[in-house]
Write a protein that holds these residues in place. Structure first.
Motif, PDB file in Angstrom:
ATOM      1  N   GLN A 111      30.120 -27.154 -23.756  1.00 31.25           N
ATOM      2  CA  GLN A 111      30.341 -26.883 -22.335  1.00 31.25           C
ATOM      3  C   GLN A 111      30.423 -25.380 -22.060  1.00 31.25           C
ATOM      4  OE1 GLN A 111      33.079 -29.519 -20.122  1.00 31.25           O
ATOM      5  NE2 GLN A 111      33.407 -30.603 -22.051  1.00 31.25           N
ATOM      6  N   SER A 112      31.078 -24.648 -22.955  1.00 29.62           N
ATOM      7  CA  SER A 112      31.173 -23.195 -22.791  1.00 29.62           C
ATOM      8  C   SER A 112      29.793 -22.561 -22.873  1.00 29.62           C
ATOM      9  CB  SER A 112      32.092 -22.597 -23.862  1.00 29.62           C
ATOM     10  OG  SER A 112      33.406 -23.088 -23.735  1.00 29.62           O
ATOM     11  N   ALA A 113      28.971 -23.034 -23.806  1.00 31.21           N
ATOM     12  CA  ALA A 113      27.613 -22.502 -23.947  1.00 31.21           C
ATOM     13  C   ALA A 113      26.804 -22.740 -22.679  1.00 31.21           C
ATOM     14  CB  ALA A 113      26.931 -23.152 -25.152  1.00 31.21           C
ATOM     15  N   TYR A 117      25.202 -19.823 -20.392  1.00 28.80           N
ATOM     16  CA  TYR A 117      23.746 -19.780 -20.287  1.00 28.80           C
ATOM     17  C   TYR A 117      23.307 -19.878 -18.823  1.00 28.80           C
ATOM     18  CZ  TYR A 117      23.673 -20.515 -25.367  1.00 28.80           C
ATOM     19  OH  TYR A 117      23.842 -20.382 -26.726  1.00 28.80           O
ATOM     20  N   SER A 118      24.071 -20.610 -18.013  1.00 26.63           N
ATOM     21  CA  SER A 118      23.769 -20.685 -16.575  1.00 26.63           C
ATOM     22  C   SER A 118      23.834 -19.308 -15.940  1.00 26.63           C
ATOM     23  CB  SER A 118      24.760 -21.618 -15.875  1.00 26.63           C
ATOM     24  OG  SER A 118      24.610 -22.946 -16.278  1.00 26.63           O
ATOM     25  N   VAL A 119      24.843 -18.536 -16.336  1.00 26.31           N
ATOM     26  CA  VAL A 119      25.014 -17.186 -15.786  1.00 26.31           C
ATOM     27  C   VAL A 119      23.824 -16.305 -16.158  1.00 26.31           C
ATOM     28  CG1 VAL A 119      26.434 -15.105 -15.860  1.00 26.31           C
ATOM     29  CG2 VAL A 119      27.520 -17.357 -15.796  1.00 26.31           C
ATOM     30  N   ALA A 120      23.403 -16.375 -17.407  1.00 29.09           N
ATOM     31  CA  ALA A 120      22.283 -15.546 -17.864  1.00 29.09           C
ATOM     32  C   ALA A 120      20.977 -15.954 -17.191  1.00 29.09           C
ATOM     33  CB  ALA A 120      22.150 -15.650 -19.382  1.00 29.09           C
ATOM     34  N   LEU A 121      20.713 -17.248 -17.118  1.00 33.05           N
ATOM     35  CA  LEU A 121      19.456 -17.731 -16.537  1.00 33.05           C
ATOM     36  C   LEU A 121      19.401 -17.547 -15.027  1.00 33.05           C
ATOM     37  CD1 LEU A 121      19.085 -21.007 -18.639  1.00 33.05           C
ATOM     38  CD2 LEU A 121      17.657 -18.947 -18.804  1.00 33.05           C
ATOM     39  N   GLY A 122      20.555 -17.369 -14.395  1.00 36.32           N
ATOM     40  CA  GLY A 122      20.577 -17.165 -12.950  1.00 36.32           C
ATOM     41  C   GLY A 122      20.770 -15.719 -12.547  1.00 36.32           C
ATOM     42  N   SER A 123      20.681 -14.799 -13.511  1.00 36.20           N
ATOM     43  CA  SER A 123      20.944 -13.385 -13.227  1.00 36.20           C
ATOM     44  C   SER A 123      19.698 -12.652 -12.719  1.00 36.20           C
ATOM     45  CB  SER A 123      21.446 -12.687 -14.491  1.00 36.20           C
ATOM     46  OG  SER A 123      20.410 -12.617 -15.462  1.00 36.20           O
ATOM     47  N   ALA A 124      19.926 -11.491 -12.146  1.00 38.89           N
ATOM     48  CA  ALA A 124      18.822 -10.653 -11.666  1.00 38.89           C
ATOM     49  C   ALA A 124      17.959 -10.153 -12.821  1.00 38.89           C
ATOM     50  CB  ALA A 124      19.386  -9.479 -10.872  1.00 38.89           C
ATOM     51  N   GLY A 176      16.384   1.522  -0.925  1.00 40.12           N
ATOM     52  CA  GLY A 176      17.555   1.398  -0.071  1.00 40.12           C
ATOM     53  C   GLY A 176      18.184   0.023  -0.069  1.00 40.12           C
ATOM     54  N   GLN A 177      17.634  -0.904  -0.869  1.00 35.06           N
ATOM     55  CA  GLN A 177      18.188  -2.260  -0.927  1.00 35.06           C
ATOM     56  C   GLN A 177      18.527  -2.627  -2.384  1.00 35.06           C
ATOM     57  OE1 GLN A 177      15.790  -5.159   1.115  1.00 35.06           O
ATOM     58  NE2 GLN A 177      15.471  -3.856   2.902  1.00 35.06           N
ATOM     59  N   THR A 178      19.427  -3.577  -2.537  1.00 37.83           N
ATOM     60  CA  THR A 178      19.856  -4.029  -3.860  1.00 37.83           C
ATOM     61  C   THR A 178      19.610  -5.522  -3.987  1.00 37.83           C
ATOM     62  OG1 THR A 178      21.589  -2.339  -3.965  1.00 37.83           O
ATOM     63  CG2 THR A 178      21.798  -4.218  -5.458  1.00 37.83           C
ATOM     64  N   PHE A 179      18.914  -5.897  -5.057  1.00 38.39           N
ATOM     65  CA  PHE A 179      18.647  -7.311  -5.292  1.00 38.39           C
ATOM     66  C   PHE A 179      19.837  -7.938  -6.012  1.00 38.39           C
ATOM     67  CE2 PHE A 179      16.740 -10.605  -8.183  1.00 38.39           C
ATOM     68  CZ  PHE A 179      16.606 -11.574  -7.192  1.00 38.39           C
ATOM     69  N   ILE A 180      20.319  -9.063  -5.481  1.00 33.91           N
ATOM     70  CA  ILE A 180      21.499  -9.736  -6.033  1.00 33.91           C
ATOM     71  C   ILE A 180      21.148 -11.172  -6.412  1.00 33.91           C
ATOM     72  CG2 ILE A 180      23.833 -10.539  -5.532  1.00 33.91           C
ATOM     73  CD1 ILE A 180      24.049  -8.182  -3.551  1.00 33.91           C
ATOM     74  N   SER A 181      21.426 -11.515  -7.651  1.00 31.74           N
ATOM     75  CA  SER A 181      21.260 -12.886  -8.120  1.00 31.74           C
ATOM     76  C   SER A 181      22.353 -13.135  -9.152  1.00 31.74           C
ATOM     77  CB  SER A 181      19.875 -13.088  -8.752  1.00 31.74           C
ATOM     78  OG  SER A 181      19.730 -14.431  -9.202  1.00 31.74           O
ATOM     79  N   ARG A 182      23.371 -13.896  -8.749  1.00 36.06           N
ATOM     80  CA  ARG A 182      24.509 -14.157  -9.629  1.00 36.06           C
ATOM     81  C   ARG A 182      24.916 -15.619  -9.550  1.00 36.06           C
ATOM     82  NH1 ARG A 182      28.913  -9.250  -9.235  1.00 36.06           N
ATOM     83  NH2 ARG A 182      29.387  -9.902 -11.354  1.00 36.06           N
ATOM     84  N   VAL A 183      25.263 -16.171 -10.697  1.00 41.72           N
ATOM     85  CA  VAL A 183      25.735 -17.546 -10.800  1.00 41.72           C
ATOM     86  C   VAL A 183      27.201 -17.529 -11.205  1.00 41.72           C
ATOM     87  CG1 VAL A 183      25.617 -19.606 -12.270  1.00 41.72           C
ATOM     88  CG2 VAL A 183      23.534 -18.674 -11.246  1.00 41.72           C
ATOM     89  N   ILE A 184      28.012 -18.316 -10.507  1.00 44.84           N
ATOM     90  CA  ILE A 184      29.449 -18.395 -10.789  1.00 44.84           C
ATOM     91  C   ILE A 184      29.804 -19.853 -11.056  1.00 44.84           C
ATOM     92  CG2 ILE A 184      31.774 -17.903  -9.974  1.00 44.84           C
ATOM     93  CD1 ILE A 184      28.902 -16.396  -8.070  1.00 44.84           C
ATOM     94  N   PRO A 185      29.928 -20.242 -12.337  1.00 49.53           N
ATOM     95  CA  PRO A 185      30.279 -21.630 -12.654  1.00 49.53           C
ATOM     96  C   PRO A 185      31.647 -22.017 -12.094  1.00 49.53           C
ATOM     97  CG  PRO A 185      29.390 -20.529 -14.588  1.00 49.53           C
ATOM     98  CD  PRO A 185      29.629 -19.464 -13.554  1.00 49.53           C
ATOM     99  N   GLU A 201      26.701 -30.978 -17.767  1.00 47.58           N
ATOM    100  CA  GLU A 201      26.469 -30.637 -16.362  1.00 47.58           C
ATOM    101  C   GLU A 201      27.309 -29.421 -15.994  1.00 47.58           C
ATOM    102  OE1 GLU A 201      27.258 -33.992 -13.913  1.00 47.58           O
ATOM    103  OE2 GLU A 201      25.671 -35.234 -14.796  1.00 47.58           O
ATOM    104  N   VAL A 202      26.689 -28.470 -15.301  1.00 47.03           N
ATOM    105  CA  VAL A 202      27.391 -27.278 -14.836  1.00 47.03           C
ATOM    106  C   VAL A 202      27.291 -27.237 -13.314  1.00 47.03           C
ATOM    107  CG1 VAL A 202      27.567 -24.766 -14.934  1.00 47.03           C
ATOM    108  CG2 VAL A 202      26.796 -26.037 -16.950  1.00 47.03           C
ATOM    109  N   TRP A 203      28.439 -27.276 -12.668  1.00 50.83           N
ATOM    110  CA  TRP A 203      28.512 -27.153 -11.201  1.00 50.83           C
ATOM    111  C   TRP A 203      28.815 -25.698 -10.894  1.00 50.83           C
ATOM    112  CZ3 TRP A 203      33.388 -28.371  -7.961  1.00 50.83           C
ATOM    113  CH2 TRP A 203      33.097 -28.281  -6.601  1.00 50.83           C
ATOM    114  N   TYR A 204      28.009 -25.095 -10.033  1.00 53.44           N
ATOM    115  CA  TYR A 204      28.188 -23.659  -9.785  1.00 53.44           C
ATOM    116  C   TYR A 204      27.740 -23.265  -8.383  1.00 53.44           C
ATOM    117  CZ  TYR A 204      23.136 -23.481 -10.748  1.00 53.44           C
ATOM    118  OH  TYR A 204      21.785 -23.693 -10.722  1.00 53.44           O
ATOM    119  N   THR A 205      28.188 -22.104  -7.986  1.00 55.88           N
ATOM    120  CA  THR A 205      27.723 -21.480  -6.748  1.00 55.88           C
ATOM    121  C   THR A 205      26.929 -20.249  -7.125  1.00 55.88           C
ATOM    122  OG1 THR A 205      28.372 -20.547  -4.606  1.00 55.88           O
ATOM    123  CG2 THR A 205      29.818 -20.091  -6.474  1.00 55.88           C
ATOM    124  N   SER A 206      25.977 -19.890  -6.299  1.00 55.48           N
ATOM    125  CA  SER A 206      25.151 -18.727  -6.597  1.00 55.48           C
ATOM    126  C   SER A 206      25.045 -17.813  -5.386  1.00 55.48           C
ATOM    127  CB  SER A 206      23.745 -19.156  -7.037  1.00 55.48           C
ATOM    128  OG  SER A 206      23.012 -19.679  -5.941  1.00 55.48           O
TER     129      SER A 206
END
Length: 277
Positions: A111-113, A117-124, A176-185, A201-206
């Protein structure tokens, strides 16, 4: 005037103006007058005992959620403590390519993995070719990494895809803009587990979008649940497949959206976490 025949005329009982006479104890105890207040003391004692009983009942009710025993009158939809509580186990001691690795070969480790991994795969970082290759090689099992790499390269290199989210052909944000892509389990759940394979299963907000003046794709919040198929490969859990679905989505609060500067500053200053079950 002795203690025994002291008279009280200041208001009597309940302000009726009646006079109360304290009679001497038949035992002749010199403290008889003081003990004559037994009715008042009894009332006070009953009150104190009642409060204590209520407190005990309230504490028992509050702690009832930690009782794993079945209750015929309980709410079956309420999660028990083992379902939602953190394990308290440190997930890993180190990282590889900036991603936590070396998870335990147990259900908590799987579950920790999946969460990390969700955070890494959902990152910028996934929008940069070199960095994306590092992430895929680290997260996916070797048997599927090459094919997954090709699929992701095709998707992330699509000019139409990049244009739709406001990025240039090289995956860079406009000036002048910053691209943001972050996953928070928010939480994880193992639906199947063995020492060689697991389904988690990982439930998360992005958070996803561009912050900055003139952004046509402002940073927005979304909710998803991703189901990961994991295998134990090379002393760690690795992804072999996944499926994503929307939600569960909570009701949004009526909060004022932050300015582009505030959002950019927050993403640049607030770091992420290593997630553990």
């Amino acid at each position: 005037m002795s203690l025994g025949d002291e008279r009280e005329t200041s208001g009597g009982y309940g302000g009726t103006g009646q006079t109360r006479t304290r009679l001497p104890e038949s035992s002749g105890d010199v403290y008889g007058g003081a003990r004559r207040g037994g009715r008042s003391s009894s009332r006070s004692l009953v009150t104190v005992v009642g409060v204590v009983v209520l407190l005990i009942a309230a504490i028992a009710f509050a702690n009832r959620g930690g009782d794993d025993s079945a209750s015929p009158s309980g709410d079956e939809n309420q999660p028990n403590s083992s379902t939602t509580a953190a394990s308290g186990t440190r997930p890993v001691d180190g990282k590889s390519a900036g991603i936590p690795g070396g998870f335990a070969r147990d259900e908590q480790g799987a579950q920790s993995a999946a969460a990390n991994y969700s955070v890494a795969l959902g990152s910028a970082d996934m929008f940069t070719t070199a960095r994306r290759h590092e992430i895929v090689d680290m997260v996916y099992a070797p048997a599927v990494a090459a094919k997954r790499q090709a699929d992701l390269d095709s998707a992330y290199a699509s000019e139409k895809f990049l244009a739709n989210i406001g990025l240039g052909e090289d995956g860079a944000a406009p000036a002048g803009q910053t691209f943001i892509s972050r996953v928070i389990p928010v939480g994880t759940k193992a639906t199947s587990f063995s020492t060689g394979a697991a389904t988690v299963e990982v439930w998360y907000t992005s958070l996803f979008g561009l912050s900055g003046e003139g952004s046509t794709n402002p940073v927005a919040e979304s909710w998803y649940t991703t189901t990961y198929e994991l295998k134990w490969v090379g002393n760690d859990w690795k992804v072999t497949d996944f499926q994503q679905k929307d939600g569960p989505v909570p009701v949004g609060r009526d909060q004022r959206a932050s300015t582009a500067d505030d959002m950019t500053k927050a993403v640049e200053e607030y770091g992420g976490f290593t997630y553990a079950r």
